[in-house]
Design a protein around this motif. Structure first.
Motif, PDB file in Angstrom:
ATOM      1  N   ASP A 105      -9.032 116.164 -65.085  1.00 43.35           N
ATOM      2  CA  ASP A 105     -10.023 115.631 -64.144  1.00 43.35           C
ATOM      3  C   ASP A 105      -9.881 114.120 -64.007  1.00 43.35           C
ATOM      4  O   ASP A 105      -9.183 113.464 -64.782  1.00 43.35           O
ATOM      5  CB  ASP A 105     -11.439 115.964 -64.614  1.00 43.35           C
ATOM      6  N   HIS A 161     -11.981 117.513 -60.003  1.00 47.89           N
ATOM      7  CA  HIS A 161     -10.846 118.302 -60.487  1.00 47.89           C
ATOM      8  C   HIS A 161      -9.531 117.668 -60.031  1.00 47.89           C
ATOM      9  O   HIS A 161      -9.408 117.201 -58.902  1.00 47.89           O
ATOM     10  CB  HIS A 161     -10.944 119.725 -59.962  1.00 47.89           C
ATOM     11  N   GLU A 168     -12.250 118.645 -56.177  1.00 46.20           N
ATOM     12  CA  GLU A 168     -13.567 119.271 -56.205  1.00 46.20           C
ATOM     13  C   GLU A 168     -14.412 118.678 -57.328  1.00 46.20           C
ATOM     14  O   GLU A 168     -13.957 118.506 -58.451  1.00 46.20           O
ATOM     15  CB  GLU A 168     -13.412 120.782 -56.408  1.00 46.20           C
ATOM     16  N   HIS A 170     -17.104 118.360 -60.242  1.00 47.17           N
ATOM     17  CA  HIS A 170     -17.737 119.200 -61.271  1.00 47.17           C
ATOM     18  C   HIS A 170     -19.176 118.718 -61.473  1.00 47.17           C
ATOM     19  O   HIS A 170     -19.547 118.192 -62.530  1.00 47.17           O
ATOM     20  CB  HIS A 170     -16.957 119.091 -62.589  1.00 47.17           C
ATOM     21  N   HIS A 172     -21.825 120.256 -61.987  1.00 43.75           N
ATOM     22  CA  HIS A 172     -22.651 120.996 -62.953  1.00 43.75           C
ATOM     23  C   HIS A 172     -22.567 120.418 -64.365  1.00 43.75           C
ATOM     24  O   HIS A 172     -23.379 120.761 -65.221  1.00 43.75           O
ATOM     25  CB  HIS A 172     -22.184 122.458 -62.996  1.00 43.75           C
ATOM     26  N   VAL A 202     -16.494 121.438 -69.495  1.00 46.66           N
ATOM     27  CA  VAL A 202     -16.567 121.280 -68.039  1.00 46.66           C
ATOM     28  C   VAL A 202     -15.943 122.469 -67.331  1.00 46.66           C
ATOM     29  O   VAL A 202     -16.515 123.024 -66.378  1.00 46.66           O
ATOM     30  CB  VAL A 202     -15.880 119.971 -67.597  1.00 46.66           C
ATOM     31  N   HIS A 203     -14.781 122.909 -67.792  1.00 49.76           N
ATOM     32  CA  HIS A 203     -14.069 123.977 -67.090  1.00 49.76           C
ATOM     33  C   HIS A 203     -14.557 125.371 -67.471  1.00 49.76           C
ATOM     34  O   HIS A 203     -14.537 126.286 -66.648  1.00 49.76           O
ATOM     35  CB  HIS A 203     -12.567 123.836 -67.342  1.00 49.76           C
ATOM     36  N   THR A 205     -17.615 126.151 -68.095  1.00 49.48           N
ATOM     37  CA  THR A 205     -18.938 126.393 -67.524  1.00 49.48           C
ATOM     38  C   THR A 205     -18.973 126.187 -66.016  1.00 49.48           C
ATOM     39  O   THR A 205     -20.050 126.230 -65.416  1.00 49.48           O
ATOM     40  CB  THR A 205     -19.974 125.448 -68.164  1.00 49.48           C
ATOM     41  N   ASP A 206     -17.815 125.951 -65.398  1.00 49.75           N
ATOM     42  CA  ASP A 206     -17.773 125.735 -63.950  1.00 49.75           C
ATOM     43  C   ASP A 206     -17.959 127.063 -63.235  1.00 49.75           C
ATOM     44  O   ASP A 206     -17.108 127.954 -63.323  1.00 49.75           O
ATOM     45  CB  ASP A 206     -16.434 125.097 -63.557  1.00 49.75           C
ATOM     46  N   ASP A 208     -17.647 127.739 -60.181  1.00 46.43           N
ATOM     47  CA  ASP A 208     -16.695 127.922 -59.080  1.00 46.43           C
ATOM     48  C   ASP A 208     -15.270 128.129 -59.554  1.00 46.43           C
ATOM     49  O   ASP A 208     -14.370 128.297 -58.742  1.00 46.43           O
ATOM     50  CB  ASP A 208     -16.732 126.701 -58.144  1.00 46.43           C
ATOM     51  N   GLU A 209     -15.052 128.081 -60.865  1.00 47.86           N
ATOM     52  CA  GLU A 209     -13.692 128.220 -61.388  1.00 47.86           C
ATOM     53  C   GLU A 209     -13.528 129.597 -62.037  1.00 47.86           C
ATOM     54  O   GLU A 209     -14.253 129.935 -62.971  1.00 47.86           O
ATOM     55  CB  GLU A 209     -13.406 127.135 -62.427  1.00 47.86           C
ATOM     56  N   ALA A 214      -9.381 129.078 -65.967  1.00 51.66           N
ATOM     57  CA  ALA A 214      -9.870 128.068 -66.910  1.00 51.66           C
ATOM     58  C   ALA A 214      -8.871 127.855 -68.031  1.00 51.66           C
ATOM     59  O   ALA A 214      -8.248 128.798 -68.516  1.00 51.66           O
ATOM     60  CB  ALA A 214     -11.208 128.525 -67.493  1.00 51.66           C
TER      61      ALA A 214
END
Length: 395
Positions: A105, A161, A168, A170, A172, A202-203, A205-206, A208-209, A214
């Motif tokens: 990121d 990202h 994109e 992050h 959240h 981060v990844h 709990t994303d 959208d991922e 992940a």
């Protein structure tokens, strides 16, 4: 009237020719100054960024790409490696230290690097404000990253990202700024350092991922410092024997990179030398032509008591004055060009210093003086051999 005054007046007699010769010498010296200054600073910066890093362990791929992405943070990584690699390397008796890196990121183009406090400590960093992170989702900003993003203690921000701005967001999982580092003059100045667990969190709990995309419990690379010279031979071989791992040595890869760049630098040096050669020829033609025009004046000087040696010195002084003045002007122009290059937005990461003087620059006045003396040599010799009677006898 002394020799310096005669020399100055002789050059002022043909201002256009003198100015053109001065400009040619200045351009040649400026090119050499620029090339020497930039190449020396690039090599110094590369050595500082890689100092103390004997080996980089990462995913299989290009060793040079692995070094550029993990040491200089100037390329994309070759992939990820299991997080267990860190413990395996740290347990090796040949390893003095192992620093993990987790990339993926950025914040306004500045890379967010998951690591430990050992990374800032490796570069001798000290805090200008705040404190180091103590838990996930806390971050410490390098000096330049903080300055250009306007980061302040306690501020919250979200990474994007990818390793370049525009990815994109992050949103959240925001970070909190806990510290800002003082400038170190290394790559650390443009990094944002956070615990490795932050990158995982981060990844993972994303929303959208996709889970399959992940990275999980993985690292990007591990920076290794040897505990013994024996590790130079055995450790890279052991790492390369692992199914997913690759070992890259910064010293070797940096040398290979500068060898590739050295071809272009040599070409530029050759062009600069060519410009100086043209300047020498132009200076020679100008002085030789001036000598032909001023033969009668030189003969009069001889009759007034000027010795042949004085005429010799007069012509040599003209060549030296033009070449050394051109060298001084060229040196200033060369360093100004280094400054302009450093101000370019895409090259600010290089942190070029305008008035940093490379050791090789000490030779530039010598080169300029040699150009002036060589160009003035033949005209000066002819002036030395001037036949007074024959010259004054001509109508």
């Amino acid at each position: 009237m002394n020799a310096a005054t005669l020399t100055w007046r002789a050059l002022r007699h043909k201002p256009l020719a003198s100015s053109l010769n001065l400009l040619l010498v200045a351009i040649g010296i400026a090119m050499m100054t620029f090339i020497l200054g930039v190449s020396a600073q690039l090599e110094e910066r590369a050595e500082r960024d890689a100092q103390g890093i004997d080996l980089v362990v990462g995913a299989k791929g290009s060793p040079l790409q692995l070094i550029l992405s993990s040491v200089y943070h100037a390329d994309i990584p070759t992939g990820n490696i299991p997080a267990s690699t860190l413990a395996t390397l740290a347990a090796q008796p040949l390893v003095q230290s192992a620093i993990p890196l987790a990339l993926g990121d950025n914040f306004h183009g500045f890379r967010i690097v998951g690591s430990t406090p050992a990374l800032p400590a490796h570069y001798g960093a000290r805090l200008a404000q705040g404190q180091f992170f103590t838990q996930p989702m806390q971050a410490v900003f390098g000096a330049r990253a903080a300055r250009e993003t306007g980061a302040t203690l306690g501020a919250r921000f979200a990474g994007s990202h990818g390793l370049a701005a525009g990815g994109e967001l992050h949103a959240h999982a925001p970070y909190t700024v806990t510290g800002i580092l003082a400038p170190t003059g290394t790559v650390l100045d443009r990094l944002i350092v956070t615990p490795v667990a932050s990158v995982w969190q981060v990844h993972e709990t994303d929303p959208d991922e996709p889970a399959a995309a992940a990275p999980g419990r993985e690292l990007t690379a591990v920076l290794v410092q040897y505990a013994s010279p024996l590790a130079t031979v055995s450790l890279p071989r052991w790492v390369n024997g692992q199914p997913r791992l690759q070992a890259a040595q910064p010293a070797f890869e940096a040398a290979r990179l500068f060898n590739l760049l050295g071809v272009g630098i040599d070409v530029l040096r050759a062009i600069a030398a060519g410009v100086l050669l043209v300047a020498a020829l132009s200076l020679f033609v100008a002085l030789y032509g001036a000598l032909e025009e001023r033969k009668w004046d030189l003969a009069i000087l001889r009759t007034l008591g000027a010795s042949p040696a004085k005429l010799l010195r007069l012509l040599l002084a003209q060549g030296l004055l033009l070449s050394l003045t051109g060298a001084a002007l060229g040196w200033l122009l060369g360093h100004a060009a280094v400054g302009l290059l450093g101000w370019h937005e895409s090259l600010q990461d290089l942190d070029l210093q305008v008035w940093r003087i490379a050791p090789e620059e000490a030779w530039l006045p010598v080169i300029a003086a040699a150009v002036g003396l060589l160009a003035a040599g033949l005209p000066a010799l002819r002036a030395y051999r001037t036949d007074i009677a024959a010259t004054l006898a001509r109508p």
